[in-house]
Design a protein around this motif. Sequence first.
Motif, short mmCIF file in Angstrom:
data_model
loop_
_atom_site.label_atom_id
_atom_site.label_comp_id
_atom_site.label_asym_id
_atom_site.label_seq_id
_atom_site.Cartn_x
_atom_site.Cartn_y
_atom_site.Cartn_z
N SER A 451 0.85 -1.20 0.00
CA SER A 451 0.00 0.00 0.00
C SER A 451 0.88 1.24 0.00
CB SER A 451 -0.93 -0.01 1.22
OG SER A 451 -1.78 1.11 1.22
N THR A 454 -0.23 4.49 1.90
CA THR A 454 -0.32 4.50 3.37
C THR A 454 0.84 5.29 3.96
OG1 THR A 454 -1.41 2.34 3.38
CG2 THR A 454 -0.43 3.08 5.44
N VAL A 508 -4.83 -0.50 5.21
CA VAL A 508 -5.41 -0.25 3.88
C VAL A 508 -6.75 0.47 4.00
CG1 VAL A 508 -6.38 -1.38 1.84
CG2 VAL A 508 -4.20 -2.18 2.80
N THR A 511 -6.32 4.09 4.95
CA THR A 511 -5.80 4.83 3.80
C THR A 511 -6.91 5.17 2.81
OG1 THR A 511 -3.66 3.72 4.03
CG2 THR A 511 -4.12 4.78 1.91
N LYS A 512 -7.78 4.19 2.55
CA LYS A 512 -8.91 4.43 1.64
C LYS A 512 -9.85 5.48 2.20
CE LYS A 512 -8.99 -0.06 -0.73
NZ LYS A 512 -8.73 0.55 -2.06
N ASN A 515 -8.19 8.90 1.80
CA ASN A 515 -8.23 9.36 0.40
C ASN A 515 -9.64 9.79 0.00
OD1 ASN A 515 -5.51 8.82 0.17
ND2 ASN A 515 -5.79 6.80 -0.76
N ARG A 516 -10.64 9.06 0.47
CA ARG A 516 -12.03 9.41 0.15
C ARG A 516 -12.39 10.76 0.76
NH1 ARG A 516 -16.37 5.00 1.69
NH2 ARG A 516 -15.13 3.89 0.11
#
Length: 527
Positions: A451, A454, A508, A511-512, A515-516
């Motif tokens: 990732s 991250t 993970v 991190t998502k 980002n969102r």
Amino acid sequence: MKGLPIFDLVIIVIYLIGMILVGIYFSRNNKNSDQFTKASGLIPGWAIGLSIYATFLSSNTFLGVPGKAFGSNWNAFVFSLSMPLAAWVASKYFVPFYRSTGEISAYTHLEHRFGAWARTYAVVCFLLTQLARMGSIFFGIALSLQALTGYSMQMIMVVMGVCIIIYTVLGGIEAVIWTEVVQAVVKTFGALLILYLIITNMPGGVSKVIEIGKSADKFSLGSFSPDFISSSFWVVLLYGFFINLNNFGMDQNYVQRYHTASSSKAASRSIWLCVWLYVPASLMFFVIGSALYAYYEVNPDLIASIKHQVAVERLPLNASVTEITDLEKTLQPADYGDKIMPHFMVTKIPAGLVGLIVSAILSAAMSTISSGMNSSATVFTVDIYKRYFKPDITEKQNLSLLHIATVGFGLLGMGAGIAMIGVKSILDVWWELSGIFAAGMLGLFLLGIASRQTKNHEAFIATMIGIVVIIWMTFSAHLPAQYEFLRNPLHKNMIIVIGTLSIFLVGVLLTKLKNRNLKSADGNMPV
């Protein structure tokens, strides 16, 4: 007190002196830290492969695996079956990565990715793993030699430890690798000799071993049902994959060897050579355990002395004869499996051959311990001392520190071995401790590699959550009865699986989410 014949003692002494002489021979090359830790990248791939094979084929395999097969079945062999997949991942992704960084430590890049805390955390996990490994191996070899010589386990550990420290300090990684090449041959020959002696002493030979083994379900690989509570086929397969991925992918013992090769291709080939040698070799040790079970089934009267020894060890010194006898009646094969191989050696191996067998067991122990001492000293010097205490250390000081740290970790390994005296199964103890200590650093390492988005914040939170999960899975079994619903329902070998996945998947996910949120915030910004 059991005493070895003079000829056998001479063979053992010659072997120990030979290992020390190897260290003295290679000491002429160890004029700098690069030679001590990397051997200047001049070791051929086949020698590195044999060295890695010798590290895997420790006394935990030599004594623990036959004991495990004797006490249960071939369920633990599934660990070996997981090796090819882990080797493929390591040779394809990890070896090129480490060779490209040029960093001798497997953990330096974690600081580049996440910060100093990540590097330090991985180093602490590695050093604890090494102490557990060295301790279990010191204990295993002492258990065997005590049965042969009658000397105390503590004394055996000290004598062997001093010999290992001398040749490891003098010769560095080059001496470690080349002695392991010799030890790989010695220990394989020793195992073949033991198997031959068991079969020749067995009435009915191989066919009788197979007959008894089938009737006792000794060749089972475990349940194939999707059961993660007991030691099923799938639990051991998952455990083996994650542990072997940790071994090949981020254990300093192995990563350091990749740097001693002349090229990435040679380093990758060394991994595959180890796998193709270790899988059939480990199978041979399970065959030895099953053959020993059949032998003692045919000769049940020989078990009495082993049961008596175990009962005496487990009870207080002032225990009565009645207490000892009662305990002997309750003992099962799993309770004394680790003592079976030493007992057979004491009673059935002819004088003259015992020295060769003991040398094989010594080599099985010495290869892994010397490797652990060298890699632990390297990590301590690079990742702790130079990082936090003296970044501008001179070359002379660096080499001296490597020597001192090697001695220190050798002594700590001996202490860990002494602390393990009295455990039930060498293999079980090593598997449990390695799973606990390796889970965190493997999860963090995979997060850093897979990732790329991250960052420090997400990795730190994921690691803290993973540590909580590992602690819960490890210690929740000791919760009071009223909190039984909080206990870990999974098998203890699942700790490394769940612990690793917890860190990786939480990292993970965080991190998502980050980002969102960033995309959402950017979308709401006025143009």
